[in-house]
Design a protein around this motif. Structure first.
Motif, PDB file in Angstrom:
ATOM      1  N   GLN A  38       0.774  -1.178   0.014  1.00  0.00           N
ATOM      2  CA  GLN A  38      -0.085   0.044  -0.202  1.00  0.00           C
ATOM      3  C   GLN A  38       0.723   1.275   0.003  1.00  0.00           C
ATOM      4  O   GLN A  38       0.361   2.309  -0.614  1.00  0.00           O
ATOM      5  CB  GLN A  38      -0.985   0.071   1.340  1.00  0.00           C
ATOM      6  CG  GLN A  38      -1.705  -1.136   1.173  1.00  0.00           C
ATOM      7  CD  GLN A  38      -2.819  -1.197   2.234  1.00  0.00           C
ATOM      8  OE1 GLN A  38      -2.373  -0.911   3.375  1.00  0.00           O
ATOM      9  NE2 GLN A  38      -4.132  -0.898   2.111  1.00  0.00           N
ATOM     10  N   GLU A 368      -2.769  -6.072  -0.137  1.00  0.00           N
ATOM     11  CA  GLU A 368      -3.596  -7.237   0.624  1.00  0.00           C
ATOM     12  C   GLU A 368      -4.814  -7.085   0.953  1.00  0.00           C
ATOM     13  O   GLU A 368      -5.658  -8.149   1.067  1.00  0.00           O
ATOM     14  CB  GLU A 368      -2.612  -7.340   2.040  1.00  0.00           C
ATOM     15  CG  GLU A 368      -1.304  -7.930   2.082  1.00  0.00           C
ATOM     16  CD  GLU A 368      -0.170  -6.605   1.728  1.00  0.00           C
ATOM     17  OE1 GLU A 368       0.766  -6.905   2.002  1.00  0.00           O
ATOM     18  OE2 GLU A 368      -0.782  -5.481   1.478  1.00  0.00           O
ATOM     19  N   TYR A 369      -5.470  -5.749   1.259  1.00  0.00           N
ATOM     20  CA  TYR A 369      -6.722  -5.676   1.394  1.00  0.00           C
ATOM     21  C   TYR A 369      -7.503  -5.877   0.509  1.00  0.00           C
ATOM     22  O   TYR A 369      -8.816  -6.217   0.283  1.00  0.00           O
ATOM     23  CB  TYR A 369      -6.895  -4.305   2.319  1.00  0.00           C
ATOM     24  CG  TYR A 369      -6.149  -4.603   3.610  1.00  0.00           C
ATOM     25  CD1 TYR A 369      -6.795  -4.763   4.814  1.00  0.00           C
ATOM     26  CD2 TYR A 369      -4.706  -3.747   3.748  1.00  0.00           C
ATOM     27  CE1 TYR A 369      -6.166  -5.042   5.972  1.00  0.00           C
ATOM     28  CE2 TYR A 369      -4.349  -4.013   4.943  1.00  0.00           C
ATOM     29  CZ  TYR A 369      -4.897  -4.636   5.899  1.00  0.00           C
ATOM     30  OH  TYR A 369      -4.407  -4.691   7.341  1.00  0.00           O
ATOM     31  N   GLU A 370      -7.231  -5.400  -0.644  1.00  0.00           N
ATOM     32  CA  GLU A 370      -7.670  -5.428  -2.032  1.00  0.00           C
ATOM     33  C   GLU A 370      -7.851  -6.902  -2.345  1.00  0.00           C
ATOM     34  O   GLU A 370      -8.874  -7.300  -3.156  1.00  0.00           O
ATOM     35  CB  GLU A 370      -7.425  -4.610  -3.160  1.00  0.00           C
ATOM     36  CG  GLU A 370      -7.652  -3.070  -2.953  1.00  0.00           C
ATOM     37  CD  GLU A 370      -9.192  -2.917  -3.486  1.00  0.00           C
ATOM     38  OE1 GLU A 370      -9.639  -3.063  -4.442  1.00  0.00           O
ATOM     39  OE2 GLU A 370      -9.920  -2.407  -2.428  1.00  0.00           O
ATOM     40  N   ALA A 372      -8.132  -9.467  -0.533  1.00  0.00           N
ATOM     41  CA  ALA A 372      -8.934 -10.074   0.725  1.00  0.00           C
ATOM     42  C   ALA A 372     -10.392  -9.912   0.225  1.00  0.00           C
ATOM     43  O   ALA A 372     -11.431 -10.970   0.293  1.00  0.00           O
ATOM     44  CB  ALA A 372      -8.505  -9.562   1.976  1.00  0.00           C
ATOM     45  N   ARG A 373     -10.582  -8.927  -0.644  1.00  0.00           N
ATOM     46  CA  ARG A 373     -12.191  -8.659  -1.000  1.00  0.00           C
ATOM     47  C   ARG A 373     -12.237  -8.945  -2.540  1.00  0.00           C
ATOM     48  O   ARG A 373     -13.234  -8.806  -3.060  1.00  0.00           O
ATOM     49  CB  ARG A 373     -12.166  -7.302  -1.025  1.00  0.00           C
ATOM     50  CG  ARG A 373     -12.459  -6.447   0.265  1.00  0.00           C
ATOM     51  CD  ARG A 373     -12.765  -5.045   0.311  1.00  0.00           C
ATOM     52  NE  ARG A 373     -11.723  -4.214  -0.041  1.00  0.00           N
ATOM     53  CZ  ARG A 373     -11.173  -3.593   0.911  1.00  0.00           C
ATOM     54  NH1 ARG A 373     -11.248  -3.633   2.200  1.00  0.00           N
ATOM     55  NH2 ARG A 373     -10.005  -2.730   0.393  1.00  0.00           N
TER      56      ARG A 373
END
Length: 400
Positions: A38, A368-370, A372-373
């Motif tokens: 990020q 990582e967060y994108e 995970a979605r």
């Protein structure tokens, strides 16, 4: 039925090309609210994410922290629980060492020990040239332990390989390595009665190494792990009908590639060298494994900022990879190495899969967060290979 048998029966040869782009230890944890992915300026990866399927993979099992060997075997579509391969054989094959029936090999780390405590597992990360000088000293001073012949081989930076040759040697031996700094030495133990001899030889050797190197300022000790004989494993070409090439700069990853039957290409030392190797060999192969090491190295060093810089360097060279128009491009890691933890971890690994058949438009960046979605969801690492084959139109329909 065996998973690889099913895949082997479904695979068809086509002219499409697959690139598996592995940033070692890619996954991380946030610092000041952002992970290295990020925090990095990655316009090319973020643009690609908008045109790709994103998800996250679990290399072995949820909560299990994988080594590089299991992490990569999973990426190559091999069950890491079925094929348990020691790090020693991977490092040895990567260095071009012959491993025969009477041999056991181990990966070595030069380390710094003080008052019985391991204070640096990598001895300050010496250069390969410095490390080789110390390997030469060991080769001159230690040639046998009891009835077992000992050979040392220099590797990259603090790494080296030891080959044990003799009768009655087995590889069911625990690592002689505490795996953390600030801890006393953890000595090798036999995990099977047949390996008692091997464990005793290992511990005697390490004590001799410590005596020979006691006056070295940093490389005054050694840790040995990944004891292994040469395993039997089906080849990549046999299972997937792919003519596969590996582009990697570190011996272990070359060894992994050789183990599954990939051809290891000359890759130089830099990212630019690796990209040039990819370009030079583009017409000769239909699968390329492209490995980037430094994301993992800086994660293990706890150096968040340098890990960010490596990711940004990868983003720059990604333009040249995309210019080749691979039919399938996967960007991922073999495991997570959070700089906060300074070690491998169990956290899921980001995955980006690009082809003309993806459900694009669901993601805005690669992190990582994108992931995970993302539309791929959370998958097993060994599923990545079948998804690559499917997107490359190399799998026939299963069943009626």
């Amino acid at each position: 039925m065996d998973r690889q048998k099913i895949i082997k029966d479904l695979v068809v040869k086509t002219n499409s090309k697959i690139v598996l782009f592995v940033m070692d230890g890619l996954g991380d944890l946030p610092k000041n609210g952002k992970t290295p992915l990020q925090a990095a300026n990655t316009p090319n990866m973020d643009s690609l994410a908008k045109e790709s399927d994103l998800g996250q993979s679990v290399p072995v099992l949820p909560g299990i922290t994988p080594g590089s060997g299991p992490g990569h075997l999973s990426l190559f579509g091999y069950d890491p629980l079925k094929y348990q391969i020691g790090r020693g054989i991977l490092e040895a094959l990567g260095l071009g060492i012959d491993v025969g029936e009477k041999d056991v090999v181990a990966r070595g780390n030069f380390a710094t020990i003080k008052d019985g405590i391991i204070v640096d597992r990598r001895a300050g990360r010496p250069s390969s040239e410095e490390s080789k000088k110390v390997v030469d000293i060991l080769s001159e001073k230690i040639k046998k332990v009891d009835d077992v012949e000992i050979n040392f081989y220099p590797g990259k930076e603090h790494r080296f390989v030891v080959k044990f040759t003799g009768e009655g040697l087995f590889d069911e031996v625990s690592d002689a390595d505490p795996q953390r700094e600030g801890s006393p030495m953890e000595w090798a133990k036999a995990t099977n009665p047949d390996s008692e001899k091997m464990a005793n030889i290992v511990n005697k050797l390490i004590k001799q190494i410590g005596e020979v190197l006691k006056d070295q300022p940093k490389m005054n000790f050694a840790l040995l792990r990944g004891f292994s004989k040469h395993p039997i494993i089906p080849s990549f070409e046999e299972v997937y009908k792919l003519k596969a090439a590996a582009i990697a700069t570190y011996p272990m990853y070359k060894g992994l590639s050789k183990l599954v039957g990939m051809e290891v290409l000359e890759a130089g030392q830099t990212l630019e060298d690796e990209v040039q190797s990819l370009k030079d060999n583009w017409e000769k192969y239909d699968f390329f494994y492209f490995h980037v090491k430094k994301t993992d190295s800086y994660g293990e060093d706890g150096n968040f900022e340098e890990k960010v810089k490596v990711i940004e360097s990868v983003d720059e060279i990604l333009k040249e990879v995309l210019s080749l128009n691979p039919d399938v491009l996967i960007i991922t890691g073999d495991h997570s190495t959070p700089s906060l933890m300074k070690s491998h971890s169990w956290h899921p690994v980001p995955v980006l899969l690009h082809s003309k058949y993806v459900r694009k438009g669901l993601s805005v960046s690669f992190d990582e967060y994108e992931c995970a979605r993302g539309s791929l969801g959370t998958i097993s690492g060994s599923d990545i290979m079948t998804l690559a084959l499917a997107n490359a139109e190399k799998l026939e329909k299963y069943g009626a």
